[in-house]
Scaffold this motif. Structure first.
Motif, PDB file in Angstrom:
ATOM      1  N   LEU A 104       9.287  13.988   2.715  1.00 42.18           N
ATOM      2  CA  LEU A 104       8.227  13.508   3.597  1.00 42.18           C
ATOM      3  C   LEU A 104       8.377  14.089   4.991  1.00 42.18           C
ATOM      4  O   LEU A 104       9.468  14.132   5.538  1.00 42.18           O
ATOM      5  CB  LEU A 104       8.276  11.977   3.670  1.00 42.18           C
ATOM      6  CG  LEU A 104       7.531  11.183   2.599  1.00 42.18           C
ATOM      7  CD1 LEU A 104       7.708   9.696   2.846  1.00 42.18           C
ATOM      8  CD2 LEU A 104       6.062  11.547   2.574  1.00 42.18           C
TER       9      LEU A 104
ATOM     10  N   ARG B 269       3.111  14.039   2.097  1.00 40.11           N
ATOM     11  CA  ARG B 269       2.699  12.640   1.973  1.00 40.11           C
ATOM     12  C   ARG B 269       1.636  12.490   0.885  1.00 40.11           C
ATOM     13  O   ARG B 269       1.676  11.540   0.094  1.00 40.11           O
ATOM     14  CB  ARG B 269       2.181  12.137   3.312  1.00 40.11           C
ATOM     15  CG  ARG B 269       1.675  10.711   3.262  1.00 40.11           C
ATOM     16  CD  ARG B 269       1.398  10.141   4.623  1.00 40.11           C
ATOM     17  NE  ARG B 269       0.998   8.746   4.539  1.00 40.11           N
ATOM     18  CZ  ARG B 269       1.044   7.894   5.551  1.00 40.11           C
ATOM     19  NH1 ARG B 269       1.469   8.308   6.735  1.00 40.11           N
ATOM     20  NH2 ARG B 269       0.657   6.646   5.396  1.00 40.11           N
ATOM     21  N   GLU B 270       0.703  13.422   0.848  1.00 38.49           N
ATOM     22  CA  GLU B 270      -0.350  13.353  -0.163  1.00 38.49           C
ATOM     23  C   GLU B 270       0.224  13.502  -1.571  1.00 38.49           C
ATOM     24  O   GLU B 270      -0.198  12.814  -2.502  1.00 38.49           O
ATOM     25  CB  GLU B 270      -1.384  14.450   0.094  1.00 38.49           C
ATOM     26  CG  GLU B 270      -2.555  14.422  -0.877  1.00 38.49           C
ATOM     27  CD  GLU B 270      -3.568  15.533  -0.607  1.00 38.49           C
ATOM     28  OE1 GLU B 270      -4.443  15.755  -1.462  1.00 38.49           O
ATOM     29  OE2 GLU B 270      -3.453  16.173   0.465  1.00 38.49           O
TER      30      GLU B 270
ATOM     31  N   SER C 255       1.824  10.179  -2.464  1.00 36.82           N
ATOM     32  CA  SER C 255       0.775   9.175  -2.678  1.00 36.82           C
ATOM     33  C   SER C 255       0.057   9.403  -4.002  1.00 36.82           C
ATOM     34  O   SER C 255      -0.208   8.457  -4.757  1.00 36.82           O
ATOM     35  CB  SER C 255      -0.214   9.227  -1.506  1.00 36.82           C
ATOM     36  OG  SER C 255      -1.225   8.260  -1.669  1.00 36.82           O
TER      37      SER C 255
ATOM     38  N   GLU D   7      -0.060   6.971  -7.390  1.00 34.81           N
ATOM     39  CA  GLU D   7      -1.321   6.611  -8.061  1.00 34.81           C
ATOM     40  C   GLU D   7      -1.299   7.041  -9.526  1.00 34.81           C
ATOM     41  O   GLU D   7      -1.766   6.317 -10.413  1.00 34.81           O
ATOM     42  CB  GLU D   7      -2.487   7.262  -7.322  1.00 34.81           C
ATOM     43  CG  GLU D   7      -3.860   6.843  -7.841  1.00 34.81           C
ATOM     44  CD  GLU D   7      -4.994   7.450  -7.036  1.00 34.81           C
ATOM     45  OE1 GLU D   7      -6.133   7.505  -7.572  1.00 34.81           O
ATOM     46  OE2 GLU D   7      -4.753   7.882  -5.892  1.00 34.81           O
TER      47      GLU D   7
ATOM     48  N   MET E   7       7.375   5.453   6.940  1.00 34.67           N
ATOM     49  CA  MET E   7       6.285   6.034   6.167  1.00 34.67           C
ATOM     50  C   MET E   7       6.552   5.899   4.668  1.00 34.67           C
ATOM     51  O   MET E   7       5.673   5.518   3.882  1.00 34.67           O
ATOM     52  CB  MET E   7       6.119   7.515   6.523  1.00 34.67           C
ATOM     53  CG  MET E   7       4.948   8.216   5.834  1.00 34.67           C
ATOM     54  SD  MET E   7       5.014  10.028   6.031  1.00 34.67           S
ATOM     55  CE  MET E   7       5.192  10.193   7.809  1.00 34.67           C
TER      56      MET E   7
ATOM     57  N   THR F 278       6.088   2.324   3.504  1.00 28.28           N
ATOM     58  CA  THR F 278       4.658   1.991   3.388  1.00 28.28           C
ATOM     59  C   THR F 278       4.065   2.542   2.102  1.00 28.28           C
ATOM     60  O   THR F 278       3.327   1.840   1.379  1.00 28.28           O
ATOM     61  CB  THR F 278       3.887   2.551   4.598  1.00 28.28           C
ATOM     62  OG1 THR F 278       4.391   1.954   5.795  1.00 28.28           O
ATOM     63  CG2 THR F 278       2.397   2.263   4.481  1.00 28.28           C
ATOM     64  N   LEU F 279       4.379   3.781   1.776  1.00 28.05           N
ATOM     65  CA  LEU F 279       3.841   4.389   0.558  1.00 28.05           C
ATOM     66  C   LEU F 279       4.364   3.701  -0.703  1.00 28.05           C
ATOM     67  O   LEU F 279       3.611   3.471  -1.657  1.00 28.05           O
ATOM     68  CB  LEU F 279       4.205   5.874   0.526  1.00 28.05           C
ATOM     69  CG  LEU F 279       3.484   6.768   1.537  1.00 28.05           C
ATOM     70  CD1 LEU F 279       4.107   8.161   1.563  1.00 28.05           C
ATOM     71  CD2 LEU F 279       1.989   6.852   1.215  1.00 28.05           C
TER      72      LEU F 279
ATOM     73  N   GLU G  59       2.780   0.660  -2.465  1.00 28.84           N
ATOM     74  CA  GLU G  59       1.652   0.843  -3.379  1.00 28.84           C
ATOM     75  C   GLU G  59       2.097   1.048  -4.824  1.00 28.84           C
ATOM     76  O   GLU G  59       1.282   1.009  -5.743  1.00 28.84           O
ATOM     77  CB  GLU G  59       0.815   2.047  -2.935  1.00 28.84           C
ATOM     78  CG  GLU G  59       0.237   1.927  -1.527  1.00 28.84           C
ATOM     79  CD  GLU G  59      -0.678   0.716  -1.406  1.00 28.84           C
ATOM     80  OE1 GLU G  59      -1.493   0.488  -2.323  1.00 28.84           O
ATOM     81  OE2 GLU G  59      -0.560  -0.007  -0.387  1.00 28.84           O
TER      82      GLU G  59
END
Length: 621
Positions: A35, A42-43, A46, A50, A78, A81-82, A85
């Motif tokens: 990161l 980051r994408e 993420s 998902e 960061m 936070t990710l 999810e």
């Protein structure tokens, strides 16, 4: 108490291991997320989260280190936070990027995300992961001493019949400086497979007699999407398939038979070779200490007292003559900085954010000053004032007598690791923001600054700068010399920051030494050379360059200058003594299998050295 509780939990959990372990297990294996390295990092994470959330077959997630690029607090926030999810259980270990560029002194991971190791039971298998190091930037791959102690306790408490999957960021092979020690610990258990990252590729290898698998990075690089591995354990076989995020799962690329007998400790990992010591019998070991934690910093000596710190947050004073313990002091967190001795006072900085003043004789606390942020910088004392940087772009001046704040300089770019150079007017320090500063001693105001213009990786952050005299037009002047990680040795005018001269001829990176008269500098080149240069005329004038008996070395430890010899630290745990005339290596001594982090002249042909693995040794030559 903690160890007893751990053993009790493991023994209780071992009942699960006796259950049938033929149930199917499927997990996502992510590694080298990095990161903050690229805009898409980051994408990629993420999207991977998902993707995993949408796959009901995945039971849990394992992440094998290098979760961030620099290990700073913002990056871990960061990451936290990710990961909120992610709707599956996850287990993480740290990698070298998570610990050895850290402005928070390697403390943020544990504060935000928990310990750097884990041990969990899943359908009859025990998954054990331990953190990686080294805490020393640019040092060779190493599993920290504290993590090895933990790993040994966990493996020892695991029943022989319980199959183990071991996870570490580094491959367990000869590239890991303490691989032999790791292999010996793993040989105590029924380890079926080792999962590693670090190399950013999918590859099978031999982990010292255990099947080893290296996993790809999550980063997409030149591909349209990132990826990870989907690992399945079923019917005694562990299978690996690469998943391209939100696109496809590729065919099977590797399998491991988990019913084979492990051969860890029987082949593959060789014991460290100390045979070089037989070539120089006149160099002998006077005393030796094996600390329980890593030692990432330089030591300090005053008379017959030698003081060093460790990453468990301890300060130890020993008798320099015989190595016997005198006193110890415990700070509230890790220590990566060197102690500074001023008269009968010892100044220590710690990742708990405090600056401590201790008595030299007994180690009693005189005062402590709270900076409210972890400190990895080494302090300096001049004129009754303690000067030290911090991890949050601040520099502090503290009264040596009572610990009160004299002034605080804010807004510096990047965190501070080194010990400042001090003259009558200013102090001089580099940061990991690619900057070099002059700060006025009286007011704390910035006098001038220099920017390498090359970014964080090319900073004058680790080298301890030096103030040296030179003669020009018959006048005596001063210059401030620093060796940056962009391979340039630079000299600045202390008044205005003008560059007097600069040279990358020696191809050095931070490892610098200076003669007692401060007229000659010695540079350890990253390509296996040591170079001497005369700087007494206000310019760089090479005197000699010597090829060393190693190919390359990036350890930033200072070169130590004796009366006749230079002592060269290496990442292999070997010390080389070189004549000041550049005539060659006079003797070599291997004291460890990890990086030498400190060399300290102890007088009477004695040298005290620290190593990253907790070794402290006094040599006589």
């Amino acid at each position: 108490m903690k160890k007893a509780l751990l053993l009790a939990v493991l023994l209780l959990a071992s009942l699960i291991c006796r259950a049938e372990n033929d149930g199917k297990i499927t997990f996502a294996w992510l590694s080298d997320i990095h990161l903050n390295s690229f805009a898409y990092a980051r994408e990629d994470l993420s999207d991977a989260i998902e993707d995993i959330n949408g796959n009901p077959l995945i039971d849990f997630v394992i992440m094998s280190g290098d979760l961030t690029e620099f290990g700073d607090t913002r990056e871990f926030m960061m990451l936290d936070t990710l990961l909120r999810e992610l709707d599956r259980p996850y287990f993480m270990t740290t990698g070298n990027h998570d610990v050895n560029w850290s402005e928070n002194g390697c403390t943020a991971f544990e504060k935000l995300l928990g310990p750097p190791h884990f041990c969990t039971e899943i359908k009859g298998y025990r998954f054990i992961g331990c953190g990686a190091g080294p805490a020393l930037r640019m040092g060779p791959p190493q599993i920290p001493r504290e993590e090895l102690v933990w790993l040994d306790s966990v493996i020892t408490a695991t029943p022989e019949e319980c199959p183990v999957i071991f996870i570490n960021h580094f491959p367990i092979d000869e590239s890991l400086c303490n691989a032999y020690e790791v292999s010996q610990i793993l040989s105590k258990g029924n380890v079926k497979c080792v999962l590693s990252g670090h190399l950013h590729v999918n590859r099978a290898y031999d982990a010292g007699g255990i099947p080893g698998v290296i996993g790809r990075s999550t980063l997409r690089r030149a591909d349209p999407a990132g990826g990870y591995n989907i690992v399945t354990i079923e019917n005694g076989t562990m299978s690996f398939r690469e998943r391209i995020i939100k696109r496809e799962t590729k065919p099977l690329w590797h399998e491991v038979a988990l019913n084979r007998a492990p051969e860890s400790g029987k082949k593959g990992i060789q014991a460290p070779d100390y045979s070089i010591n037989r070539e120089f019998p006149r160099v002998r070991e006077v005393w030796k200490i094996a600390d329980v934690a890593d030692i990432a910093s330089r030591g300090a000596i005053s008379g017959n007292t030698y003081i060093y710190t460790n990453t468990a947050g301890a300060v130890h004073a020993v008798n320099a003559k015989n190595g016997k313990h005198i006193w110890s002091f415990k700070s509230g967190n890790k220590i990566f900085s060197a102690p500074c001795i001023s008269g009968d006072t010892v100044i220590i900085t710690s990742c708990d954010g405090y600056i401590y003043a201790l008595t030299l004789e007994e180690g009693n606390l005189i005062w402590k000053h709270d900076t409210e942020y972890p400190i990895v910088a080494t302090p300096a004392v001049a004129g009754g004032v303690v000067y030290t940087g911090s991890g949050n772009g601040k520099f502090h001046a503290i009264d040596l007598e009572n610990g009160s704040l004299v002034w605080e300089c804010s807004g510096l770019s990047g965190y501070i690791e080194a010990k400042p150079a001090v003259d009558s007017k200013n102090l001089y320090i580099g940061t990991w923001g690619a900057k070099f500063y002059a700060i006025e001693r009286k007011s704390g105001k910035t006098v001038w600054e220099f920017d390498t213009g090359k970014g964080r990786y090319f900073s004058p952050g680790a080298c301890w700068p030096q103030v040296a005299p030179y003669t020009s037009d018959g006048k005596s002047r001063s210059q401030v010399v620093v060796l940056s990680s962009d391979n340039f040795l630079r000299a600045f005018d202390p008044d205005d920051g003008r560059i007097l001269w600069a040279s990358d001829q020696a191809a050095g990176r931070e490892s610098l030494g200076i003669s007692p008269d401060r007229k000659t500098v010695y540079i350890k080149g990253i390509g296996g050379t040591v170079t001497a240069a005369d700087i007494s005329a206000g310019r760089y004038s090479a005197l000699w360059s010597l090829e060393m008996p190693y190919k390359s070395d990036f350890v930033p430890t200072n070169i130590e200058c004796g009366a006749r010899l230079l002592f060269i630290p290496t990442e292999s745990g070997t010390i080389h003594a070189v004549g000041k005339d550049g005539g060659g290596v006079e003797w070599s001594r291997k004291i460890s299998h990890s990086a030498v982090t400190s060399l300290c002249n102890a007088g009477r042909n004695r040298l005290i050295a620290n190593c990253m693995d907790g070794t402290v040794v006094c040599l006589e030559f």
